[in-house]
Design an enzyme around this catalytic site. Structure first.
Site, PDB file in Angstrom:
ATOM      1  N   THR B  70       6.301 -52.350 -11.921  1.00  0.00           N
ATOM      2  CA  THR B  70       7.466 -53.223 -12.053  1.00  0.00           C
ATOM      3  C   THR B  70       8.295 -53.216 -10.776  1.00  0.00           C
ATOM      4  O   THR B  70       8.686 -54.271 -10.273  1.00  0.00           O
ATOM      5  CB  THR B  70       8.319 -52.791 -13.268  1.00  0.00           C
ATOM      6  OG1 THR B  70       7.571 -53.082 -14.450  1.00  0.00           O
ATOM      7  CG2 THR B  70       9.640 -53.538 -13.323  1.00  0.00           C
ATOM      8  N   ASN B 149      -2.929 -59.261 -17.857  1.00  0.00           N
ATOM      9  CA  ASN B 149      -2.866 -58.038 -18.662  1.00  0.00           C
ATOM     10  C   ASN B 149      -3.102 -58.267 -20.140  1.00  0.00           C
ATOM     11  O   ASN B 149      -3.449 -57.348 -20.866  1.00  0.00           O
ATOM     12  CB  ASN B 149      -1.512 -57.343 -18.452  1.00  0.00           C
ATOM     13  CG  ASN B 149      -0.338 -58.280 -18.685  1.00  0.00           C
ATOM     14  OD1 ASN B 149      -0.345 -59.434 -18.247  1.00  0.00           O
ATOM     15  ND2 ASN B 149       0.662 -57.814 -19.389  1.00  0.00           N
ATOM     16  N   GLN B 178      -3.664 -54.647 -13.033  1.00  0.00           N
ATOM     17  CA  GLN B 178      -4.796 -54.562 -13.964  1.00  0.00           C
ATOM     18  C   GLN B 178      -6.144 -54.736 -13.274  1.00  0.00           C
ATOM     19  O   GLN B 178      -7.182 -54.632 -13.926  1.00  0.00           O
ATOM     20  CB  GLN B 178      -4.659 -55.616 -15.082  1.00  0.00           C
ATOM     21  CG  GLN B 178      -3.433 -55.454 -15.966  1.00  0.00           C
ATOM     22  CD  GLN B 178      -3.552 -54.284 -16.948  1.00  0.00           C
ATOM     23  OE1 GLN B 178      -4.630 -53.690 -17.128  1.00  0.00           O
ATOM     24  NE2 GLN B 178      -2.440 -53.950 -17.600  1.00  0.00           N
ATOM     25  N   SER B 198      -0.439 -49.735  -9.665  1.00  0.00           N
ATOM     26  CA  SER B 198       0.275 -48.751 -10.482  1.00  0.00           C
ATOM     27  C   SER B 198      -0.672 -47.625 -10.857  1.00  0.00           C
ATOM     28  O   SER B 198      -1.861 -47.856 -11.127  1.00  0.00           O
ATOM     29  CB  SER B 198       0.789 -49.451 -11.742  1.00  0.00           C
ATOM     30  OG  SER B 198       1.154 -48.509 -12.717  1.00  0.00           O
ATOM     31  N   HIS B 200      -0.497 -45.311 -13.490  1.00  0.00           N
ATOM     32  CA  HIS B 200      -0.779 -44.912 -14.880  1.00  0.00           C
ATOM     33  C   HIS B 200      -1.762 -45.837 -15.584  1.00  0.00           C
ATOM     34  O   HIS B 200      -2.181 -45.564 -16.706  1.00  0.00           O
ATOM     35  CB  HIS B 200       0.519 -44.744 -15.681  1.00  0.00           C
ATOM     36  CG  HIS B 200       1.130 -46.031 -16.151  1.00  0.00           C
ATOM     37  ND1 HIS B 200       0.957 -46.491 -17.431  1.00  0.00           N
ATOM     38  CD2 HIS B 200       1.897 -46.938 -15.524  1.00  0.00           C
ATOM     39  CE1 HIS B 200       1.616 -47.627 -17.576  1.00  0.00           C
ATOM     40  NE2 HIS B 200       2.199 -47.922 -16.426  1.00  0.00           N
ATOM     41  N   THR B 236      14.020 -39.666  -2.476  1.00  0.00           N
ATOM     42  CA  THR B 236      13.054 -38.588  -2.280  1.00  0.00           C
ATOM     43  C   THR B 236      11.711 -38.976  -2.896  1.00  0.00           C
ATOM     44  O   THR B 236      11.649 -39.398  -4.050  1.00  0.00           O
ATOM     45  CB  THR B 236      13.568 -37.282  -2.922  1.00  0.00           C
ATOM     46  OG1 THR B 236      14.806 -36.934  -2.305  1.00  0.00           O
ATOM     47  CG2 THR B 236      12.576 -36.146  -2.746  1.00  0.00           C
ATOM     48  N   CYS B 325       4.651 -54.187 -23.296  1.00  0.00           N
ATOM     49  CA  CYS B 325       6.025 -54.501 -22.935  1.00  0.00           C
ATOM     50  C   CYS B 325       6.672 -55.479 -23.890  1.00  0.00           C
ATOM     51  O   CYS B 325       7.879 -55.500 -24.054  1.00  0.00           O
ATOM     52  CB  CYS B 325       6.087 -55.100 -21.538  1.00  0.00           C
ATOM     53  SG  CYS B 325       5.353 -54.021 -20.326  1.00  0.00           S
TER      54      CYS B 325
END
Lengths: 402, 381
Positions: B70, B149, B178, B198, B200, B236, B325
């Site tokens: 995102t 997705n 995806q 991404s 995950h 960080t 989502c």
């Protein structure tokens, strides 16, 4: 060789209870918290539990906590979010000259967007003058953003007084609490804080997780757009392992706070006294007592900070000269400069920040090693050797003396 | 337990966990710190970046780490729009993008940008000709996802990229969340300027992602502060997450090479079995060509998607309706809307998404259970 980590204000090691919990959420409870099935519901439960743990540490309501990727994002989101959503009410922001760059750079950006920003000066101890704050408030002031504890010198700012003023004048108060959250008490109601940023990796949780406390009822434009996570304030699949780790470290920090404050204050004072005693021409930056337990910042004249850090590192001591984010930069710290400390003295600043893993032996070791290193460096310094100690001029711009 | 919701998120691979544990315990330094702990962390960061860059065949300095897909999409779309708005304020995207792109575009509309949301055909694909005819003098960005997705449709990225290549002042962003590490990615060949990924979704940790930004492109930062990631993304760095991400990329790449054909066969087998056992079934999106081997979107007319999801859950099978989502809302998916599907197909849609670990046996179990569940539910109705 002994290894001593004295850079807890930069980051902290993840505590083992937290690491263990986080690992479980990588593999077993790995669901997407937005999924409706059992994997999703379990992940959701972890997230909501963490929200409660964090809220309770600062006396907020769980629904007032919004998870972010860290303190920097929370600062950006708090400041940009409130002023953008409330720009019809005014365009003036008040902050200080000693904020973290996440706040300062955001304010600079907003100046480019038509907002006006007052950067309050600070005194020798990096504290603001409440009278100056009051005088800076205008009809169109919509936000005050002031840090709770300065990351470089450890000064605790008078948030409760600031909060009182902000409340009377009906101005939102954002507090960057990255350095104080979980270390000293915070009560968002008693202190009248409307928005507060916190970070996980400063309190023994993993990097990549933080949160924003947003008082119920305050409008906030989000930084990011996408799914409806975090009630649309912060879209993106929740970092569930990070969140549950953050929740647990917040809870543990709350439980241990009272004892840790006493322990770290003792260690801190021993370290300060030892340095000032053993090293000539050294000075403490910031206030002697009004500072974060465990936070030491000293200037060692005629020393170049970077060589000092390297030599400490070779002796197994991890320290810093200012904040970690700016440690790559050769400019002297904006905080020390705002305190009226001259370039030369600012360059020789050393930050030693203690934490959970710090022990009395660590302090003793630093007090044994540091004076030797300073002596060695000074013996190589042309500046130090160019004059007899007695004849060395006092730095005229420097307002701090030993 | 049969987890078939891998497009929502995946279990972290055990080897990735090991890497992260190691970093969490031993290399906890802040990469900006000058001491050993900091230098160690900085090294991990650099190695991870080099590795991820390599998997995309780009330079390490072209990779910026983010907190996830995102943020990557927001940074790409809004970063280009705000940086280059003097050149023009027109953006082209599609009606089937992830909300991170769609909502970023909506936000830009509020700021005075004009957005063209391209229609898709009934299987969810964008027609490159439509992109061509939508290009304007003031177009600064085209943002199209690689793999949808919800239905798995693979968009004609190469064809679109070729169109855009002729217009040197138009940037091309691809949401690859995806697609990356699941189907081939050739950023240079396709002329992609920005690519979002991404962790995950590929058995890495949540809370970390990356954005490829072609050398020379400036982005208006979304998060300012300490100046990390070349000033494009302050804060960080999530070192353990990033190290885990790199490991996940490595594993995914090895798997990708060996498994990709197998996964396509598996998907086909699943559809054949489904159609044999449940004649009423409708597969939404592309059937065999131009589709991700990891996603099947299907509907049973007359049965609501969430009813199916819950019924399957009772059988210990985990799938989703639409994307995670939007799965909480009681509205139909904008993706299925854009495909022009009938209302009962849209309401009945579920998404089944595989991982590299999914086997033919798993597929058989799924089909058998779904068949039983559908029979029971239809009987009740």
């Amino acid at each position: 060789m002994r290894r001593v980590y004295m850079d807890h204000s930069a980051t902290t090691p993840v505590r083992s209870e937290v690491a263990q919990l986080v690992t479980g959420y990588f593999t077993e409870t790995f669901g997407n918290a937005s999924s409706v099935h059992a994997y999703g519901r379990e992940a959701r439960k972890g997230v909501e539990n963490a929200r409660e743990q964090i809220a309770s540490l600062i006396k907020a309501k769980p629904e007032e906590i919004f998870f972010t990727s860290g303190g920097t994002e929370a600062d950006n989101m708090a400041i940009i979010g409130t002023v953008m959503a409330n720009r019809d009410k005014g365009k003036h922001i008040i902050t200080t000259q000693i904020e973290h760059h996440a706040v300062l750079d955001t304010c600079k950006y907003l100046e480019g967007q038509g907002f006006e920003v007052t950067y309050l000066p600070v005194d020798d101890y990096a504290n603001i003058d409440i009278g100056q704050l009051k005088a800076a408030i205008r009809e169109d002031t919509i936000l005050i953003s002031i840090m709770h504890v300065n990351n470089e010198v450890g000064t605790i700012l008078p948030i409760k007084e600031i909060g009182q003023i902000a409340k009377e004048k009906n101005i939102f108060l954002h507090v960057d609490a990255v350095q104080s959250f979980g270390k000293i008490p915070i009560d968002v109601n008693e202190m009248n804080i409307d928005l507060l940023s916190a970070s996980g990796h400063k309190i023994y949780a993993p990097k990549g997780i933080g949160c924003l406390y947003l008082r119920k009822g305050i409008k906030l434009s989000p930084l990011f757009f996408g799914g409806s996570q975090e009630r649309k304030r912060r879209p993106g699949t929740e970092n569930v392992p990070g969140i549950v780790g953050f929740g647990l470290s917040a809870e543990l920090a709350g439980k241990e706070m009272e004892v840790e404050i006493i322990r770290l204050t003792g260690l801190r004072d021993k370290l300060i006294n030892g340095i000032l005693e053993k090293i000539p021409e050294s000075q403490l930056n910031g206030n002697r007592t009004n500072r974060l337990p465990g936070h030491v910042n000293v200037s060692l004249r005629y020393i170049e900070g970077e060589s000092l850090l390297l030599m400490l590192d070779m002796k197994g001591i991890a320290a810093s000269s200012g904040s970690a984010c700016t440690s790559g930069s050769l400019d002297p710290s904006h905080v020390l400069m705002a305190m009226g400390i001259c370039h030369e003295v600012a360059h020789g600043s050393l930050r030693l920040t203690l934490g959970k893993i710090s022990t009395e032996e660590d302090i003793n070791y630093v007090l044994e090693v540091l004076p030797e290193i300073v002596e060695k460096l000074r013996s190589m310094s042309p500046l130090f050797n160019s004059m007899e100690i007695d004849n060395r001029e006092e730095c005229s711009t420097c307002t701090l003396t030993k | 337990m049969l987890y078939l919701d891998n497009s929502a998120t995946t279990a972290v691979h055990p080897e990735v966990v090991k890497v992260m544990q190691d970093v969490l315990e031993k290399h906890f330094g802040n990469p900006s710190s000058l001491h050993k702990k900091g230098i160690e962390a900085e090294k991990i960061l650099q190695i991870s970046k080099n590795f991820i860059a390599q998997t995309l065949q780009v330079k390490p300095q072209e990779i910026v780490f983010t907190s996830g897909g995102t943020e990557g999409d927001n940074l790409a779309v809004k970063g280009i729009a705000l940086q280059y708005q003097n050149r023009g304020r027109h953006i082209i995207t599609s009606q089937v993008e992830h909300p991170a792109v769609r909502e970023s575009c909506r936000q830009l509309e509020n700021l005075g940008f004009e957005i063209t949301y391209l229609a898709v055909d009934k299987i969810g694909c964008v027609d490159p000709e439509l992109v061509k005819s939508s290009l304007r003098k003031d177009t600064i960005l085209v943002s199209i996802m690689q793999v949808n997705n919800e239905v798995g449709a693979i968009q004609p990225i190469q064809a679109i990229g070729e169109l855009i290549k002729k217009h040197t002042k138009i940037f091309f962003h691809v949401d690859g969340v995806q697609g990356y590490a699941k189907i081939p990615v050739q950023l240079k060949l396709w002329g992609v300027d920005l690519f979002t990924i991404s962790a995950h979704k590929i058995h890495g940790p949540k809370g970390v992602g990356a954005l490829y930004i072609r050398d020379g492109i400036k982005l208006f930062p979304q998060i300012t502060g300490g100046g990390q990631e070349g000033g494009i993304r302050s804060g960080t760095e999530n070192v353990p997450g990033i190290a885990g991400f790199a490991k996940a990329c490595q594993i995914a790449r090895e798997i990708f090479v060996t498994k990709s054909k197998e996964m396509s066969k598996l998907r086909k087998a699943c559809i054949v079995l489904l159609e044999e056992s449940i004649p009423a079934i409708v597969v939404n999106g592309p059937k065999d060509e131009e589709v991700s081997p990891y996603i099947i979107n299907l509907s049973i007319p007359g049965l609501r998607g969430e009813v199916l999801v819950h019924a399957l859950e009772k059988e210990n099978i985990f799938v989703s309706t639409g994307s995670a989502c939007s799965s909480k809302k009681d509205i139909t998916s904008p993706v299925l809307d854009a495909m022009g599907l009938a209302q009962d197909i849209k309401l009945g849609s579920i998404r089944v998404s595989f991982s590299y670990e999914t086997t033919l046996e798993d597929i058989e179990v799924f089909v058998n259970k779904l068949t039983q569940v559908v029979e029971q539910l239809l009987r009740k109705n």
